[in-house]
Design a protein around this motif. Sequence first.
Motif, short mmCIF file in Angstrom:
data_model
loop_
_atom_site.label_atom_id
_atom_site.label_comp_id
_atom_site.label_asym_id
_atom_site.label_seq_id
_atom_site.Cartn_x
_atom_site.Cartn_y
_atom_site.Cartn_z
N ASP A 266 0.83 -1.20 0.00
CA ASP A 266 0.00 0.00 0.00
C ASP A 266 0.86 1.25 0.00
OD1 ASP A 266 -2.43 -1.22 -0.15
OD2 ASP A 266 -2.98 -0.89 1.93
N HIS A 267 1.93 1.24 0.78
CA HIS A 267 2.83 2.40 0.84
C HIS A 267 3.45 2.65 -0.53
CE1 HIS A 267 5.66 5.30 2.40
NE2 HIS A 267 6.64 4.61 1.84
N LEU A 268 3.90 1.58 -1.18
CA LEU A 268 4.50 1.72 -2.52
C LEU A 268 3.47 2.16 -3.54
CD1 LEU A 268 6.78 -1.45 -2.56
CD2 LEU A 268 7.49 0.94 -2.26
N ILE A 269 2.28 1.60 -3.47
CA ILE A 269 1.22 1.98 -4.40
C ILE A 269 0.86 3.45 -4.19
CG2 ILE A 269 -1.22 1.66 -4.98
CD1 ILE A 269 -0.75 -1.35 -4.60
N GLY A 270 0.79 3.88 -2.94
CA GLY A 270 0.52 5.29 -2.65
C GLY A 270 1.57 6.20 -3.27
N ALA A 271 2.83 5.81 -3.16
CA ALA A 271 3.91 6.60 -3.76
C ALA A 271 3.78 6.62 -5.28
CB ALA A 271 5.27 6.03 -3.34
N LEU A 272 3.43 5.49 -5.86
CA LEU A 272 3.26 5.42 -7.32
C LEU A 272 2.06 6.25 -7.77
CD1 LEU A 272 4.07 1.66 -7.94
CD2 LEU A 272 5.46 3.64 -8.61
N LEU A 273 0.99 6.22 -6.99
CA LEU A 273 -0.17 7.04 -7.33
C LEU A 273 0.19 8.52 -7.31
CD1 LEU A 273 -3.11 5.32 -5.41
CD2 LEU A 273 -2.79 5.44 -7.88
N ALA A 274 0.99 8.91 -6.34
CA ALA A 274 1.41 10.31 -6.25
C ALA A 274 2.22 10.73 -7.47
CB ALA A 274 2.22 10.53 -4.98
N LYS A 275 2.84 9.75 -8.13
CA LYS A 275 3.61 10.03 -9.35
C LYS A 275 2.78 9.80 -10.61
CE LYS A 275 8.03 8.94 -7.30
NZ LYS A 275 9.23 8.10 -7.36
#
Length: 86
Positions: free
Chosen positions: A20-29
């Motif tokens: 989830d943390h990685l997906i959140g970072a990817l969503l932000a990009k």
Amino acid sequence: MGAALILETGYRTERMEVQDHLIGALLAKKDESAFEQVFKTHFKSLHAYAFTMLKDEAEAEEVVQQVFFKLWEKSENQSFSETIKA
């Protein structure tokens, strides 16, 4: 056997939080594949929840699609400190 199951479940939960943390970072990009994964993972359950309140399939679908649209639109400004599911 029960302890192994608990450890396995704990590992899966921890792994999901990291994901989830990685997906959140990817969503932000504005990563489209991350957005697609979130959409495919959560659309059905969100639609079912919306339907319980709205009692209209089309309206529930529209509301959930609007939520995902806003998620994509504002993802650069979001911090995903909670799980994506939350």
